[in-house]
Write an enzyme that holds these catalytic residues in place. Structure first.
Site, short mmCIF file in Angstrom:
data_model
loop_
_atom_site.label_atom_id
_atom_site.label_comp_id
_atom_site.label_asym_id
_atom_site.label_seq_id
_atom_site.Cartn_x
_atom_site.Cartn_y
_atom_site.Cartn_z
N LEU A 278 18.03 7.37 -16.77
CA LEU A 278 16.89 6.15 -16.33
C LEU A 278 16.03 5.98 -16.03
O LEU A 278 15.59 7.12 -16.02
CB LEU A 278 17.50 5.75 -14.90
CG LEU A 278 19.46 4.90 -15.13
CD1 LEU A 278 19.29 5.26 -13.60
CD2 LEU A 278 19.78 4.22 -16.04
N HIS B 153 -16.80 6.38 6.89
CA HIS B 153 -17.54 7.26 6.36
C HIS B 153 -16.69 8.37 6.75
O HIS B 153 -16.81 9.06 7.94
CB HIS B 153 -19.25 6.89 7.01
CG HIS B 153 -20.30 8.55 6.58
ND1 HIS B 153 -20.80 8.00 5.30
CD2 HIS B 153 -20.71 9.12 7.35
CE1 HIS B 153 -21.51 9.21 5.24
NE2 HIS B 153 -20.96 9.69 6.32
#
Length: 465
Positions: free
Chosen positions: A38, A444
């Site tokens: 699959l 940051h």
């Protein structure tokens, strides 16, 4: 009485996702897949194995060429191509087996074989153990696409290969010619270049990745050249001849000059075509366009009631994530819901190094449409996190409407561009502006700050440049 409420033909990203969503909504579902495994092209011979090889080859380059700058001495670095391929195969097996588990979990009937229509309510499935008919109230065609073939360049998957063969080479070729400067060819070219091949890309147009923003495409080619890839633009391959010592390739330039060169391996990567042959669509009268894609309406319905189509077999970009979205939406339409897909903001990514990601309109498209826009850019060279990870190549580029500030498009070239684009896609989906991104607090130090700074630079207020 029909055997199933829904039969999905094809178990790729579009098909298996549609089958699972159908089962979630209470439908009795079957999924027919011609291959033994699959997952379709994406999981078996496309997205997943190629990204595995890209990651392995990037690590090889990182260790062999860039470890020293971090104070790490490695000595000679050896490549075991067999183990590299084993890792790739293990990842593929894990994911394809996972789909089988999901089918069992959701009580989806998996039928292995080749499907073709008998009439609009019945298909015939041909398998090794014979043929059997199955009926359903609804069908979804999700048979995907395959590599385009050219008669003068016969593929043997050994010396002249498609992406399928390029994912399974047993040795690193000394020289590799990539025919086509698109996403797939550049990804596979990057893999083998990093592992030691001398890679040349031949492209009939005067630029690579023609659908990409032109400024980004130029920067992209410049980067690939620095990595050792060579380019022959405005050239096309007219014929090939396979011999024991390699492949003789005849090329012709735009001014009709001809040259012959020899390569160990040639990769054919000139695009893909929808897999609509063999489905016996003519038996039910399903309409195709000039490219043999299935014509559908906004609800994925073909001209035949009860038969739907999604993914690479319908018009639009041939992207796994586009197929997945269509699979979910199609099944929801069948069940009376009202989903929506915004085709203007489907992201596209090239998983090279640096990565390239884009969404929305390019500058060229905005100019052609005569839309007034503003540009905001920010280089990764000025981003603290990029500096600490030695990933300073590239920049973020955001396009916004001059009057409304609505986001019109974004284009990123740089490390992890495919992850960074998601923030912009989300903002565009909610109708956001460059000001919205500029006002959001970004952690940051992160490379996502470059996205914020690019948005800020639209009004000339970027802080770090």
């Amino acid at each position: 009485m029909a055997d199933f409420d829904l039969i999905v033909i094809g178990a790729g990203p579009g098909g298996y996702v549609a089958a699972i969503r159908g089962a979630q909504l209470g439908m009795k579902v079957a999924c027919v897949e011609k291959e033994k495994t699959l997952g379709g092209t994406c999981l078996n011979i496309g997205c997943i194995p190629s990204k595995a090889l890209l990651n392995s080859s990037e690590k090889f380059i990182e260790i062999s060429k860039h470890a020293e700058e971090h104070g790490i001495s490695t000595g000679k670095v050896n490549l075991d191509l067999g183990k590299l391929m084993q890792r790739k195969n293990k990842i593929v097996k894990q994911l394809t087996s996972g789909i089988g588990f999901l089918f069992k979990k959701n009580k989806i009937t998996h039928i292995q074989g080749v499907a073709s229509f008998v009439d609009k309510t019945t298909i015939k499935v041909s398998a090794a153990d014979g043929e059997k008919n199955y009926s359903a109230k609804n069908f979804i065609i999700a048979t995907g696409s395959s590599s385009i073939a050219i008669d003068s360049i016969p593929v043997d998957e050994k010396q002249i290969v498609t992406s399928t063969g390029a994912l399974a080479l047993e040795t690193v070729p000394k020289s590799l010619l990539v025919i086509g400067g698109g996403y797939i060819g550049l990804e596979m070219g990057s893999v083998w270049s990093r592992l030691g091949s001398k890679v040349t890309v031949v492209e009939a147009l005067d630029r690579i990745v023609p659908t990409m923003d032109e400024e980004i495409a130029k920067e992209f080619m410049k980067s690939l050249k620095k990595q050792g890839l060579e380019f022959k633009l405005s050239h096309k391959v007219t014929s090939t001849k396979v011999g024991k010592s390699g492949v003789d390739v005849l090329m012709e330039s735009s001014d009709k000059k001809q040259i012959t060169e020899k390569y160990d391996v040639v990769l054919m990567s000139v695009g893909r075509k929808p897999n609509t042959d063999g489905l016996n669509l003519e038996a039910v009268g399903i309409k195709l366009n000039e490219k043999k894609s299935i014509e559908i309406n906004s609800k994925f319905t073909t001209n035949v009631e009860g038969i739907f189509a999604i993914g690479d077999v319908v018009p639009g970009p041939m992207l796994a994530h586009k197929a997945e979205e269509e699979g979910v939406a199609c099944v929801e339409f069948i069940n009376g819901q009202k989903p929506h897909i915004n085709y203007d903001i489907i992201p596209a990514i090239v998983y090279t190094s640096p990565e390239v990601a884009s969404v929305g309109k390019t500058e060229g498209q905005l100019k052609e449409a005569k839309i007034d826009y503003k540009v905001g850019k920010f280089p990764f060279m000025a981003n603290g996190r990029a500096l600490t990870t030695s990933s300073t190549e590239g920049f973020v580029k955001i396009l916004a409407d001059t009057k409304t500030d609505a986001l019109l498009g974004a284009h990123i070239i740089g490390h992890d561009a495919g992850q960074l684009i998601a923030e912009i896609v989300t903002t565009m989906e909610f109708g956001g502006s460059s000001e919205d991104i500029a006002r959001i607090c970004h952690a940051h130090p992160t490379t996502s700050e470059a996205v914020k700074e690019a948005a800020m630079s639209i009004e000339g207020r970027a802080i770090h440049i």
